[in-house]
Motif scaffolding. Sequence first.
Motif, PDB file in Angstrom:
ATOM      1  N   ALA A  59       0.816  -1.213   0.000  1.00  0.00           N
ATOM      2  CA  ALA A  59       0.000   0.000   0.000  1.00  0.00           C
ATOM      3  C   ALA A  59       0.856   1.274   0.000  1.00  0.00           C
ATOM      4  CB  ALA A  59      -0.932   0.000   1.210  1.00  0.00           C
ATOM      5  N   ARG A  60       0.201   2.373  -0.274  1.00  0.00           N
ATOM      6  CA  ARG A  60       0.824   3.693  -0.339  1.00  0.00           C
ATOM      7  C   ARG A  60       1.627   3.991   0.931  1.00  0.00           C
ATOM      8  NH1 ARG A  60      -0.420   7.924  -3.486  1.00  0.00           N
ATOM      9  NH2 ARG A  60      -2.262   6.834  -4.228  1.00  0.00           N
ATOM     10  N   GLY A  61       2.848   4.442   0.764  1.00  0.00           N
ATOM     11  CA  GLY A  61       3.684   4.824   1.892  1.00  0.00           C
ATOM     12  C   GLY A  61       4.408   3.672   2.562  1.00  0.00           C
ATOM     13  N   ASP A  77      -0.013  -3.024   4.607  1.00  0.00           N
ATOM     14  CA  ASP A  77      -0.839  -1.815   4.652  1.00  0.00           C
ATOM     15  C   ASP A  77      -0.003  -0.538   4.601  1.00  0.00           C
ATOM     16  OD1 ASP A  77      -3.606  -2.221   4.528  1.00  0.00           O
ATOM     17  OD2 ASP A  77      -3.708  -2.866   6.619  1.00  0.00           O
ATOM     18  N   ALA A  78      -0.707   0.582   4.495  1.00  0.00           N
ATOM     19  CA  ALA A  78      -0.096   1.904   4.353  1.00  0.00           C
ATOM     20  C   ALA A  78       0.879   2.214   5.483  1.00  0.00           C
ATOM     21  CB  ALA A  78      -1.188   2.964   4.303  1.00  0.00           C
ATOM     22  N   VAL A  96      -1.495  -1.169   9.241  1.00  0.00           N
ATOM     23  CA  VAL A  96      -1.084   0.216   9.028  1.00  0.00           C
ATOM     24  C   VAL A  96      -0.047   0.635  10.072  1.00  0.00           C
ATOM     25  CG1 VAL A  96      -1.917   2.614   8.982  1.00  0.00           C
ATOM     26  CG2 VAL A  96      -3.345   0.775   8.048  1.00  0.00           C
ATOM     27  N   ARG A  97       1.007   1.300   9.617  1.00  0.00           N
ATOM     28  CA  ARG A  97       2.076   1.850  10.470  1.00  0.00           C
ATOM     29  C   ARG A  97       2.777   0.798  11.329  1.00  0.00           C
ATOM     30  NH1 ARG A  97      -2.192   5.020  10.737  1.00  0.00           N
ATOM     31  NH2 ARG A  97      -2.779   4.152  12.736  1.00  0.00           N
ATOM     32  N   THR A  98       2.732  -0.445  10.922  1.00  0.00           N
ATOM     33  CA  THR A  98       3.382  -1.521  11.672  1.00  0.00           C
ATOM     34  C   THR A  98       4.840  -1.639  11.258  1.00  0.00           C
ATOM     35  OG1 THR A  98       1.366  -2.735  12.080  1.00  0.00           O
ATOM     36  CG2 THR A  98       3.362  -4.029  12.023  1.00  0.00           C
ATOM     37  N   ILE A 112      -1.027  -9.338  11.426  1.00  0.00           N
ATOM     38  CA  ILE A 112      -0.412  -8.416  12.373  1.00  0.00           C
ATOM     39  C   ILE A 112      -1.204  -7.113  12.281  1.00  0.00           C
ATOM     40  CG2 ILE A 112       1.715  -7.259  13.081  1.00  0.00           C
ATOM     41  CD1 ILE A 112       1.838 -10.351  13.148  1.00  0.00           C
ATOM     42  N   GLY A 113      -1.693  -6.623  13.416  1.00  0.00           N
ATOM     43  CA  GLY A 113      -2.576  -5.456  13.431  1.00  0.00           C
ATOM     44  C   GLY A 113      -1.879  -4.143  13.154  1.00  0.00           C
ATOM     45  N   ASP A 114      -2.649  -3.066  13.268  1.00  0.00           N
ATOM     46  CA  ASP A 114      -2.145  -1.713  13.065  1.00  0.00           C
ATOM     47  C   ASP A 114      -1.267  -1.286  14.243  1.00  0.00           C
ATOM     48  OD1 ASP A 114      -3.790  -1.765  10.847  1.00  0.00           O
ATOM     49  OD2 ASP A 114      -5.332  -0.486  11.727  1.00  0.00           O
TER      50      ASP A 114
END
Length: 135
Positions: A59-61, A77-78, A96-98, A112-114
């Motif tokens: 994902a983006r980023g 994820d992003a 996200v942000r992981t 694996i969660g955010d």
Amino acid sequence: MGKNYVDIENDQGATLRYRKHVNGRGLVAHGAKVHPMAHIEAGAYIEPGARVGKGATIARGAWIDADAVIGDNAHIDAHAHVGQGAAIGDGAHVGVRTEIGPGARIVRGARIGDDETVAAGLTVATDPKGLWLAA
């Protein structure tokens, strides 16, 4: 039509060339291997030596560091970071942000969660709900 690559200077002063992936326009460094059926969103980076499997989504980023391996149908994820030499199994999901530390292993199908951090060298397996199991 614009150029299909971008040159970026790294922290050591060397210039690295990234090509825009045909499926999503994310940036893929020279020396990385990304399956043509993977989706690399614009704003994602794949570093030299990394490998991304068929059907994977970055994902983006998101940033896939050097020599990391992303399995088939995995989802990153992003703004997640997969550290140098880490491996994400087939069908796994990274939130996200992981932050996945260098050399860490996420087993096939794990979730694996955010905003999680997986320490360097750690192997993580989860149940279907994303609860971490001893591995």
